[in-house]
Design a protein around this motif. Structure first.
Motif, short mmCIF file in Angstrom:
data_model
loop_
_atom_site.label_atom_id
_atom_site.label_comp_id
_atom_site.label_asym_id
_atom_site.label_seq_id
_atom_site.Cartn_x
_atom_site.Cartn_y
_atom_site.Cartn_z
N VAL A 52 82.94 51.74 32.10
CA VAL A 52 81.54 51.83 31.80
C VAL A 52 81.18 50.78 30.68
CG1 VAL A 52 80.77 53.63 33.13
CG2 VAL A 52 81.35 53.85 30.88
N PRO A 53 81.28 49.49 30.63
CA PRO A 53 80.84 48.65 29.82
C PRO A 53 79.52 48.33 29.31
CG PRO A 53 81.25 47.34 31.80
CD PRO A 53 81.38 48.84 32.22
N PHE A 54 78.64 49.26 29.56
CA PHE A 54 77.29 49.30 29.42
C PHE A 54 76.93 48.83 27.82
CE2 PHE A 54 77.02 52.04 32.68
CZ PHE A 54 76.39 51.30 33.84
N VAL A 55 77.49 49.51 26.92
CA VAL A 55 77.17 49.27 25.51
C VAL A 55 77.81 47.99 24.77
CG1 VAL A 55 77.66 50.08 22.99
CG2 VAL A 55 77.08 51.92 24.78
N ASP A 56 78.92 47.55 25.59
CA ASP A 56 79.24 46.13 25.31
C ASP A 56 78.30 45.02 25.75
OD1 ASP A 56 81.73 47.44 24.73
OD2 ASP A 56 82.65 46.86 26.40
N PHE A 57 77.63 45.41 26.87
CA PHE A 57 76.68 44.27 27.17
C PHE A 57 75.25 44.47 26.62
CE2 PHE A 57 78.86 44.74 31.91
CZ PHE A 57 79.59 43.92 31.35
N GLY A 58 75.11 45.53 25.65
CA GLY A 58 73.89 45.83 24.94
C GLY A 58 73.01 46.33 25.72
N LEU A 59 73.55 47.57 26.65
CA LEU A 59 72.71 48.22 27.58
C LEU A 59 73.02 49.76 27.25
CD1 LEU A 59 73.26 46.21 30.81
CD2 LEU A 59 71.05 46.35 29.47
N VAL A 60 72.30 50.49 27.98
CA VAL A 60 72.42 52.15 28.04
C VAL A 60 73.20 52.46 29.13
CG1 VAL A 60 70.89 52.51 26.20
CG2 VAL A 60 70.16 52.70 28.58
N PRO A 61 73.91 53.93 29.11
CA PRO A 61 74.35 54.44 30.27
C PRO A 61 73.13 54.53 31.26
CG PRO A 61 75.16 55.64 28.48
CD PRO A 61 74.13 54.57 27.98
N ASP A 62 73.44 54.86 32.88
CA ASP A 62 72.50 55.09 33.81
C ASP A 62 72.90 56.42 34.51
OD1 ASP A 62 74.66 54.26 35.34
OD2 ASP A 62 73.82 52.31 36.01
N ALA A 63 72.00 56.47 35.56
CA ALA A 63 72.31 57.53 36.50
C ALA A 63 72.45 59.08 35.86
CB ALA A 63 73.60 57.31 37.46
N ALA A 64 71.67 59.20 34.80
CA ALA A 64 71.56 60.46 33.80
C ALA A 64 73.10 60.75 33.39
CB ALA A 64 71.16 61.80 34.83
N THR A 65 74.03 59.73 33.21
CA THR A 65 75.48 60.02 32.80
C THR A 65 74.99 60.44 31.40
OG1 THR A 65 75.76 57.61 32.41
CG2 THR A 65 76.47 58.78 34.51
N SER A 66 74.28 60.25 30.74
CA SER A 66 73.92 60.75 29.22
C SER A 66 73.96 62.19 29.20
CB SER A 66 72.88 60.09 28.53
OG SER A 66 71.61 60.31 29.19
N ILE A 67 73.76 62.84 30.35
CA ILE A 67 73.90 64.32 30.30
C ILE A 67 75.12 64.74 31.19
CG2 ILE A 67 72.95 66.42 31.54
CD1 ILE A 67 70.00 65.24 31.34
N LEU A 68 75.24 64.02 32.47
CA LEU A 68 76.44 64.41 33.01
C LEU A 68 77.81 64.21 32.29
CD1 LEU A 68 75.17 63.31 36.35
CD2 LEU A 68 75.15 65.65 35.55
N ALA A 69 77.95 62.98 31.83
CA ALA A 69 79.38 62.81 31.05
C ALA A 69 79.68 63.67 29.97
CB ALA A 69 79.38 61.29 30.46
N PRO A 70 78.80 64.00 29.17
CA PRO A 70 79.47 65.17 28.13
C PRO A 70 79.75 66.44 28.77
CG PRO A 70 77.40 63.87 27.49
CD PRO A 70 77.70 63.63 28.57
#
Length: 173
Positions: A52-70
């Motif tokens: 998931v290269p979002f941060v490399d692109f200057g973006l944030v995660p999507d799909a509620a993965t900021s909850i689901l991934a942890p």
């Protein structure tokens, strides 16, 4: 329109009442990877990778993965995965709890079908209620999807992020 369609897809996954199984045999990158966090069971071939290269692109995660991934990877694992943009191989993804199991590429489809058949033989109400209890509050996931999408939109309006994305697109061409 694309962002609206993707948002609707993520919200639908967050509130979908039935079990979701996935099969991966190859590279799962970006949204192709984050969508897997909504799955109840992910089975992958040993050659599969996840990034998931979002941060490399200057973006944030999507799909509620900021909850689901942890929840799936632990905070430290999710931080490394998203913020360092590291590629996970199937063995590491299995060890971290992202995958339910691995199966050889030539057996993976049969394995996922077998798991699906096993689930269909369970008492439906108990299965759905148990899944609901394990998944937690779908509305909280929808709210996080909306928050992430708003941050995503803001980043796409940022000149620095746009320059970074254009540079990456040129490198890929």
């Amino acid at each position: 329109r694309l962002i609206a369609a993707v948002t609707a897809l993520f919200r639908g996954l967050a509130t979908f009442p039935k079990p979701i199984l996935a099969l991966v045999d190859g590279e799962a990158v970006g949204v192709g990877c984050t969508i897997l966090f909504h799955c109840d069971m992910v089975v992958a071939s040993p050659r599969s990778t996840f990034r998931v290269p979002f941060v490399d692109f200057g973006l944030v995660p999507d799909a509620a993965t900021s909850i689901l991934a942890p929840e799936k990877l632990g905070y430290a694992g999710a931080f490394r995965f998203f913020c360092l943009g590291e590629t996970l191989g199937a063995a590491d993804a299995l060890r971290m709890g992202f995958l339910a199991e691995t199966a050889p590429a030539d057996e993976i489809e049969d394995r996922v079908y077998m798991l699906a058949r096993r689930l269909t033989k369970k008492p439906v109400q108990a299965l759905l209620q148990t899944r609901g209890l394990l998944r937690g509050d779908g509305q909280a996931l929808c709210e996080r999807v909306d928050r992430e999408i708003n941050l995503f939109r803001e980043a796409l309006a940022d000149e620095t992020t746009l320059r970074r994305l254009k540079k990456i697109a040129q490198l890929a061409a």
